[in-house]
Design an enzyme around this catalytic site. Structure first.
Site, PDB file in Angstrom:
ATOM      1  N   SER A 117       0.860  -1.400   0.353  1.00 47.90           N
ATOM      2  CA  SER A 117       0.294  -0.119  -0.113  1.00 47.90           C
ATOM      3  C   SER A 117       0.873   1.229  -0.190  1.00 47.90           C
ATOM      4  O   SER A 117       2.240   1.131   0.822  1.00 47.90           O
ATOM      5  CB  SER A 117      -0.956  -0.141   1.246  1.00 47.90           C
ATOM      6  OG  SER A 117      -1.404   1.402   1.321  1.00 47.90           O
ATOM      7  N   TYR A 141      -1.426   0.791   9.595  1.00 48.94           N
ATOM      8  CA  TYR A 141      -1.758  -0.384   9.004  1.00 48.94           C
ATOM      9  C   TYR A 141      -0.736  -0.339   8.388  1.00 48.94           C
ATOM     10  O   TYR A 141      -0.264  -0.749   7.668  1.00 48.94           O
ATOM     11  CB  TYR A 141      -3.382   0.359   8.282  1.00 48.94           C
ATOM     12  CG  TYR A 141      -3.448   0.393   7.286  1.00 48.94           C
ATOM     13  CD1 TYR A 141      -4.064  -1.574   6.670  1.00 48.94           C
ATOM     14  CD2 TYR A 141      -3.527   1.073   5.810  1.00 48.94           C
ATOM     15  CE1 TYR A 141      -4.181  -1.769   5.257  1.00 48.94           C
ATOM     16  CE2 TYR A 141      -3.263   0.699   4.439  1.00 48.94           C
ATOM     17  CZ  TYR A 141      -4.054  -1.155   4.398  1.00 48.94           C
ATOM     18  OH  TYR A 141      -3.930  -1.105   2.823  1.00 48.94           O
ATOM     19  N   LYS A 145       1.916  -2.948   6.497  1.00 44.29           N
ATOM     20  CA  LYS A 145       2.126  -3.524   5.136  1.00 44.29           C
ATOM     21  C   LYS A 145       3.745  -3.612   4.919  1.00 44.29           C
ATOM     22  O   LYS A 145       4.176  -4.025   4.233  1.00 44.29           O
ATOM     23  CB  LYS A 145       1.800  -2.595   4.182  1.00 44.29           C
ATOM     24  CG  LYS A 145      -0.012  -2.653   3.721  1.00 44.29           C
ATOM     25  CD  LYS A 145      -0.614  -3.849   3.423  1.00 44.29           C
ATOM     26  CE  LYS A 145      -2.040  -3.994   2.866  1.00 44.29           C
ATOM     27  NZ  LYS A 145      -1.784  -5.770   2.848  1.00 44.29           N
TER      28      LYS A 145
HETATM   29  N1  LIG Z   1      -8.874  -0.445  -1.743  1.00 43.60           N
HETATM   30  C1  LIG Z   1      -7.644   0.056  -1.514  1.00 43.60           C
HETATM   31  O1  LIG Z   1      -8.235   0.778  -2.196  1.00 43.60           O
HETATM   32  C2  LIG Z   1      -6.094  -0.779  -0.940  1.00 43.60           C
HETATM   33  C3  LIG Z   1      -5.217   0.032  -1.408  1.00 43.60           C
HETATM   34  C4  LIG Z   1      -4.038  -0.077  -0.991  1.00 43.60           C
HETATM   35  C5  LIG Z   1      -3.706  -1.827  -0.628  1.00 43.60           C
HETATM   36  N2  LIG Z   1      -4.825  -2.124  -0.235  1.00 43.60           N
HETATM   37  C6  LIG Z   1      -5.286  -4.136   0.238  1.00 43.60           C
HETATM   38  O2  LIG Z   1      -5.777  -4.547  -0.632  1.00 43.60           O
HETATM   39  C7  LIG Z   1      -5.975  -5.569  -0.099  1.00 43.60           C
HETATM   40  C8  LIG Z   1      -6.986  -6.020  -0.645  1.00 43.60           C
HETATM   41  O3  LIG Z   1      -8.064  -4.952  -0.479  1.00 43.60           O
HETATM   42  P1  LIG Z   1      -9.416  -4.836  -0.852  1.00 43.60           P
HETATM   43  O4  LIG Z   1     -10.114  -3.627  -1.052  1.00 43.60           O
HETATM   44  O5  LIG Z   1      -9.841  -4.872  -2.086  1.00 43.60           O
HETATM   45  O6  LIG Z   1     -10.443  -5.032   0.453  1.00 43.60           O
HETATM   46  P2  LIG Z   1     -11.829  -6.001   1.154  1.00 43.60           P
HETATM   47  O7  LIG Z   1     -11.819  -5.039   2.654  1.00 43.60           O
HETATM   48  O8  LIG Z   1     -12.643  -5.689   0.271  1.00 43.60           O
HETATM   49  O9  LIG Z   1     -10.946  -7.182   0.989  1.00 43.60           O
HETATM   50  C9  LIG Z   1     -10.261  -7.931   1.840  1.00 43.60           C
HETATM   51  C10 LIG Z   1     -10.347  -9.547   1.381  1.00 43.60           C
HETATM   52  O10 LIG Z   1     -10.229 -10.128   2.884  1.00 43.60           O
HETATM   53  C11 LIG Z   1     -10.900 -10.916   3.277  1.00 43.60           C
HETATM   54  N3  LIG Z   1     -10.046 -11.800   4.475  1.00 43.60           N
HETATM   55  C12 LIG Z   1      -9.394 -10.861   4.978  1.00 43.60           C
HETATM   56  N4  LIG Z   1      -9.843 -10.885   6.863  1.00 43.60           N
HETATM   57  C13 LIG Z   1      -9.247 -12.046   6.444  1.00 43.60           C
HETATM   58  C14 LIG Z   1      -8.792 -13.887   6.555  1.00 43.60           C
HETATM   59  N5  LIG Z   1      -7.800 -12.965   8.224  1.00 43.60           N
HETATM   60  N6  LIG Z   1      -8.311 -13.934   6.396  1.00 43.60           N
HETATM   61  C15 LIG Z   1      -8.975 -14.377   5.164  1.00 43.60           C
HETATM   62  N7  LIG Z   1      -9.211 -13.742   4.525  1.00 43.60           N
HETATM   63  C16 LIG Z   1      -9.512 -12.455   5.063  1.00 43.60           C
HETATM   64  C17 LIG Z   1     -11.940 -10.328   3.467  1.00 43.60           C
HETATM   65  O11 LIG Z   1     -13.154 -10.924   3.161  1.00 43.60           O
HETATM   66  C18 LIG Z   1     -11.841  -9.960   1.732  1.00 43.60           C
HETATM   67  O12 LIG Z   1     -12.929 -10.425   1.086  1.00 43.60           O
HETATM   68  C19 LIG Z   1      -5.724  -5.411   1.084  1.00 43.60           C
HETATM   69  O13 LIG Z   1      -4.558  -6.241   1.922  1.00 43.60           O
HETATM   70  C20 LIG Z   1      -5.481  -4.631   1.213  1.00 43.60           C
HETATM   71  O14 LIG Z   1      -4.640  -3.765   2.307  1.00 43.60           O
HETATM   72  C21 LIG Z   1      -5.550  -1.782  -0.961  1.00 43.60           C
END
Ligand SMILES: NC(=O)c1ccc[n+]([C@@H]2O[C@H](COP(=O)([O-])OP(=O)(O)OC[C@H]3O[C@@H](n4cnc5c(N)ncnc54)[C@H](O)[C@@H]3O)[C@@H](O)[C@H]2O)c1
Length: 335
Positions: A117, A141, A145
């Site tokens: 991230s 957070y 990462k």
């Molecule tokens: N959305 C953004 O703008 C953004 C930016 C930077 C990084 N990220 C990273 O991208 C990844 C996905 O983000 P997203 O926006 O799709 O979020 P999201 O919450 O929609 O997806 C996360 C997924 O991980 C699953 N999950 C959470 N904890 C878990 C666990 N302990 N075991 C198994 N599954 C688990 C959730 O059920 C969900 O399906 C994350 O790691 C997040 O930190 C997202």
């Protein structure tokens, strides 16, 4: 090839799963559905409900499927929540990754693409943010990462891991209406809520050192993030990699600009109230995407208008203005 996508039922994971299927890979999704939805997992992918901290469950997946590599997206992603629950964030984002790396090592799986991230950078990291900029996460957070990247680097040095970490900037939009961001905490869903309910959106600070005083972020479409994963999956497969890349557009938009775009797309006005700036919020977060472009040829194809239009279409709210230029099939076929 066969890829395990952790968090594949989530917002970004669902886009990544479709890009890998479109590229001809077999996909196994592991997700505990804590924030994800089974409705986002396409029938062509095999789904396993599993916690990322559950070594037994991961071993069972590697035993049952011939997995060639892992795309690891499962995790918790809220800066605000991480301030209140740092242990919970470290348990899922860092311990979960450690358990996954152990299970991968035991199963001799050596390819990994990791969701990092822009939160690994901090207010003092400079602008634009290059991969070599100082790393100074301002939240638990962001620190999880960064710890994840360091853990992967250490394991790769001790073994034979081929890995790429993608530092996503602010992901907004949806390649299909069913794939919208259902987490209500990101800025765009909050703007939509204000437009639809009339409850003012709190804008955190209007005296930032930016062009209109509101915070500037680099918004990137999830289809572009998915195509970056397709590129990363190919790269870790072709040879041994140890790379970290920014995944943004290189263009920043302020909160006021995002509101203006929403008003143009929806035909609704967005009421706002100005609140205090939040300490963990850098005023300006925009990616330098020169490295990933130069090394892999990847470039984002969707701008702010497509992000807002497609995100609005995904809310299912009655369109007031034309929406959704994106056609899902073409979108993924082109990846
Ligand atoms: N959305 C953004 O703008 C953004 C930016 C930077 C990084 N990220 C990273 O991208 C990844 C996905 O983000 P997203 O926006 O799709 O979020 P999201 O919450 O929609 O997806 C996360 C997924 O991980 C699953 N999950 C959470 N904890 C878990 C666990 N302990 N075991 C198994 N599954 C688990 C959730 O059920 C969900 O399906 C994350 O790691 C997040 O930190 C997202």
């Amino acid at each position: 090839m066969s890829w395990l996508v952790t968090g594949g039922a989530g917002y970004i994971g669902a886009h990544v799963v479709r890009s890998l299927l479109a590229a001809g890979h077999d996909v196994v999704v592991a997700d505990d559905l804590s924030t994800g939805s089974l409705l986002r997992v396409p029938p062509a992918a095999h789904f396993v409900r599993a916690r990322i901290t559950d070594r037994w469950a991961l071993d069972a997946i590697f035993a049952a499927h011939r997995i060639d590599g892992v795309v690891h997206l499962a995790g918790r992603k809220s800066v605000a929540e991480s301030l209140a629950d740092p242990l919970g964030y470290h348990r899922v984002n860092v311990t979960g990754l450690a358990v996954l790396l152990e299970a991968m090592a035991a199963a001799a799986v050596t390819r990994l693409v990791f969701s990092s991230s822009a939160a690994v950078y901090g207010p003092g990291s400079g602008q634009p943010l290059a991969e070599s900029s100082p790393l100074a996460p301002a939240s638990p957070y962001g620190r999880t990462k960064l710890a994840g990247e360091q853990l992967i680097r250490d394991c790769a040095a001790a073994g034979s891991l081929s890995w790429i970490a993608l530092r996503y900037f602010n992901v907004a939009g949806a390649a299909e209406p069913a794939l919208g961001d259902q987490g209500g905490e990101n800025l765009l869903p909050r703007i939509f809520r204000a437009a639809l309910t009339g409850d003012p959106l709190t804008v955190y600070g209007d005296r930032h050192p930016t062009r209109d005083g509101t915070a500037v972020r680099d918004y990137v479409h999830p289809a572009d993030i998915a195509s970056a994963h397709a590129v990363a999956v190919s790269a870790v497969t072709r040879g041994r990699r140890a790379d970290v890349y920014n995944a943004g557009t290189g263009t920043g938009s302020s909160v006021r600009e995002l509101i203006a775009m929403t008003e143009a797309v929806t035909g609704l006005s967005v009421p706002i109230r100005i609140g205090a700036a939040r300490p963990a919020d850098p005023p300006h977060t925009v990616a330098d995407v020169g490295l990933i472009r130069a090394r892999t040829g990847w470039r984002p194809r969707h701008g702010l208008a497509e992000q807002v239009e497609s995100a609005w279409a995904a809310t299912g709210a009655t369109p007031v203005a034309p929406v959704a230029r994106l056609t899902p099939v073409a979108e993924f076929a082109a990846l």
